[in-house]
Design an enzyme around this catalytic site. Structure first.
Site, PDB file in Angstrom:
ATOM      1  N   GLU A  95       0.815  -1.208   0.000  1.00 44.15           N
ATOM      2  CA  GLU A  95       0.000   0.000   0.000  1.00 44.15           C
ATOM      3  C   GLU A  95       0.851   1.262   0.000  1.00 44.15           C
ATOM      4  O   GLU A  95       2.002   1.266   0.460  1.00 44.15           O
ATOM      5  CB  GLU A  95      -0.971  -0.022   1.175  1.00 44.15           C
ATOM      6  CG  GLU A  95      -0.336  -0.319   2.506  1.00 44.15           C
ATOM      7  CD  GLU A  95      -1.384  -0.505   3.609  1.00 44.15           C
ATOM      8  OE1 GLU A  95      -1.998  -1.582   3.648  1.00 44.15           O
ATOM      9  OE2 GLU A  95      -1.572   0.426   4.395  1.00 44.15           O
ATOM     10  N   CYS A 108       3.646   8.454   0.338  1.00 45.97           N
ATOM     11  CA  CYS A 108       4.269   7.537   1.292  1.00 45.97           C
ATOM     12  C   CYS A 108       4.296   6.154   0.662  1.00 45.97           C
ATOM     13  O   CYS A 108       3.256   5.631   0.273  1.00 45.97           O
ATOM     14  CB  CYS A 108       3.443   7.523   2.582  1.00 45.97           C
ATOM     15  SG  CYS A 108       3.980   6.270   3.760  1.00 45.97           S
ATOM     16  N   CYS A 115       7.084  -7.074   7.084  1.00 47.43           N
ATOM     17  CA  CYS A 115       8.231  -6.523   7.812  1.00 47.43           C
ATOM     18  C   CYS A 115       8.602  -7.503   8.917  1.00 47.43           C
ATOM     19  O   CYS A 115       7.740  -8.192   9.458  1.00 47.43           O
ATOM     20  CB  CYS A 115       7.824  -5.180   8.426  1.00 47.43           C
ATOM     21  SG  CYS A 115       9.161  -4.350   9.309  1.00 47.43           S
ATOM     22  N   CYS A 119       7.772  -4.335  15.646  1.00 47.41           N
ATOM     23  CA  CYS A 119       7.334  -3.255  16.552  1.00 47.41           C
ATOM     24  C   CYS A 119       5.915  -3.561  17.039  1.00 47.41           C
ATOM     25  O   CYS A 119       5.039  -3.930  16.256  1.00 47.41           O
ATOM     26  CB  CYS A 119       7.381  -1.906  15.844  1.00 47.41           C
ATOM     27  SG  CYS A 119       9.058  -1.447  15.357  1.00 47.41           S
ATOM     28  N   CYS A 122       2.556  -1.935  15.489  1.00 45.79           N
ATOM     29  CA  CYS A 122       2.511  -1.746  14.033  1.00 45.79           C
ATOM     30  C   CYS A 122       1.840  -2.928  13.337  1.00 45.79           C
ATOM     31  O   CYS A 122       2.185  -4.089  13.583  1.00 45.79           O
ATOM     32  CB  CYS A 122       3.930  -1.566  13.498  1.00 45.79           C
ATOM     33  SG  CYS A 122       3.997  -1.320  11.723  1.00 45.79           S
ATOM     34  N   GLU A 163      10.935  -2.030   6.404  1.00 46.31           N
ATOM     35  CA  GLU A 163      12.057  -1.302   6.997  1.00 46.31           C
ATOM     36  C   GLU A 163      13.067  -1.053   5.876  1.00 46.31           C
ATOM     37  O   GLU A 163      13.746  -1.987   5.424  1.00 46.31           O
ATOM     38  CB  GLU A 163      12.651  -2.149   8.140  1.00 46.31           C
ATOM     39  CG  GLU A 163      13.989  -1.695   8.666  1.00 46.31           C
ATOM     40  CD  GLU A 163      14.065  -0.199   9.015  1.00 46.31           C
ATOM     41  OE1 GLU A 163      13.158   0.317   9.694  1.00 46.31           O
ATOM     42  OE2 GLU A 163      15.038   0.438   8.572  1.00 46.31           O
ATOM     43  N   CYS A 336      -0.096   2.291   8.977  1.00 46.64           N
ATOM     44  CA  CYS A 336       0.733   1.334   8.257  1.00 46.64           C
ATOM     45  C   CYS A 336       0.151  -0.071   8.206  1.00 46.64           C
ATOM     46  O   CYS A 336      -0.118  -0.671   9.228  1.00 46.64           O
ATOM     47  CB  CYS A 336       2.097   1.224   8.929  1.00 46.64           C
ATOM     48  SG  CYS A 336       2.772   2.797   9.358  1.00 46.64           S
TER      49      CYS A 336
END
Ligand code: SAH
Length: 347
Positions: A95, A108, A115, A119, A122, A163, A336
């Site tokens: 996205e 963005c 990922c 975290c 997230c 990342e 995100c």
């Protein structure tokens, strides 16, 4: 076994010149093809009408323009933010977001499918890492948004899923290509890359002496707090990360932006603000507070407006350059990885 075709839009102009040599074409063809791919934003070889039919066929046999195809677009009724879901050649989805500001349009982008950084708050990391994006897949998120929306993109943030410093080589190539005068020629000063703090690659990036802004996801003002929210802190501790940021500033002259997601009751107390002041007050930097965007898999909450403002004021009074990030597209799964997850799971 079927040989897979080469990802032509991931070659720099110099690499493309070599490719042309290899297939027995004149190097100047590379310039023409590069312009079609990165200025005229072609999706197919048959759009490249100043190339002979036989060359187009030859390209088609050896190369592919890897697909980045829009499958969903949501437009926020609140602020006009556009969220795009793109399908890649292999069926994976990523996205990207288009945000319209007075000073220009900002996109963005994602840097990986999924990922592996873990975290806690997230959504992008809940299913782990699927694969890295190639330079062309990063570039073409921007190209497609520019084509679909008809808007010129002037700013880029690499703050979508993934990342970037965990996909270092492709990310770096992307930066060179998006800021190349033979492509969209977006000023490096208008590009921000956000990292959770992969220390060796912050040093490598500093040595490139680019003009991009580095945003460092801090989220905790002590090693213990940071570790409880970001597993990457087990590998690189807070002190090391801050030293690497200082090095980036020293070598590039670009101020670091520290990002701090405010999680109610977890990292938004007076004491947290005090610690944050202690580590940032002698650094020439910017602090961006982001009230956490709750995801349903975790029970984190954002602080109310008043206490977020209080947190900010305390920092401001100590001379820290701080803003609370404006929330964009909150009605369209702005945080995100939320749209991708929703679509993949058919929710
Ligand atoms: N991997 C990069 C880019 C991630 S997204 C990084 O870690 O910096 C960009 C920023 O949004 C990061 O600071 C990330 O920690 C933050 N973020 C992710 N999910 C969030 C959420 N649900 N609420 C608020 N901020 C979030």
């Amino acid at each position: 076994m079927l040989q897979s075709k080469k990802d032509i839009a991931s070659f720099t102009l110099d690499e493309l010149k070599n490719e042309m040599k290899e297939i027995g074409e004149k190097p100047f063809r590379a310039g023409q093809i590069y312009e079609w791919l990165h200025k005229k934003l072609a999706d197919r070889f048959d759009e490249m009408t100043n190339l002979s039919l036989s060359l187009r066929e030859k390209l088609d046999q050896n190369y592919e323009i890897r697909k980045v195809e829009m499958v969903r677009r949501q437009i926020s009724k609140i602020d006009g933010t556009n969220k795009f879901l793109f399908c890649l050649q292999d069926g994976n989805m990523v996205e990207s977001v288009l945000m319209k500001y007075k000073h220009g349009n900002s996109v963005c982008i994602s840097s990986q499918v999924g990922c592996r950084m873990g975290c806690r708050f997230c959504a992008s990391t809940l299913d782990g890492l699927e694969r890295n994006l190639t330079p062309s897949e990063m570039l073409r998120q921007i190209y497609q948004i520019q084509k679909i929306s008809g808007e010129r993109v002037s700013n880029i943030v690499i703050m979508g899923t993934g990342e970037p410093l965990d996909n270092y080589d492709n990310f770096l190539k992307f930066i060179y290509m998006i800021s190349d005068e033979h492509g969209l020629n977006i000023s490096q000063r208008n590009i921000t890359a956000s990292t959770c703090g992969i220390v060796p690659n912050i040093y490598r990036l500093a040595d490139e002496k680019l003009q991009i802004t580095l945003a460092l996801s801090l989220h905790g003002s002590t090693q213990e707090k940071r570790k409880s929210l970001m597993p990457v802190a087990n590998k690189y501790d807070l002190e090391e990360v801050l030293r690497a940021c200082d090095d980036y500033f020293r070598k590039t002259g670009r101020r670091i932006t520290f990002e701090y997601s405010l999680v109610h009751g977890v990292n938004d107390t007076e004491e947290d603000a005090g610690e944050l002041i202690r580590i940032l007050k002698d650094r020439n930097c910017h602090l961006n507070l982001i009230p956490v965007n709750p995801i349903k898999e975790r029970n984190y909450e954002k602080p109310d407006k008043k206490s977020a403002a209080k947190f900010k004021n305390k920092l401001e009074k100590s001379g820290i350059n701080v803003t609370i990030r404006r929330e964009m597209g909150s009605d369209i799964d702005g945080a995100c990885g939320q749209l991708r997850r929703k679509t993949m799971r058919g929710v």
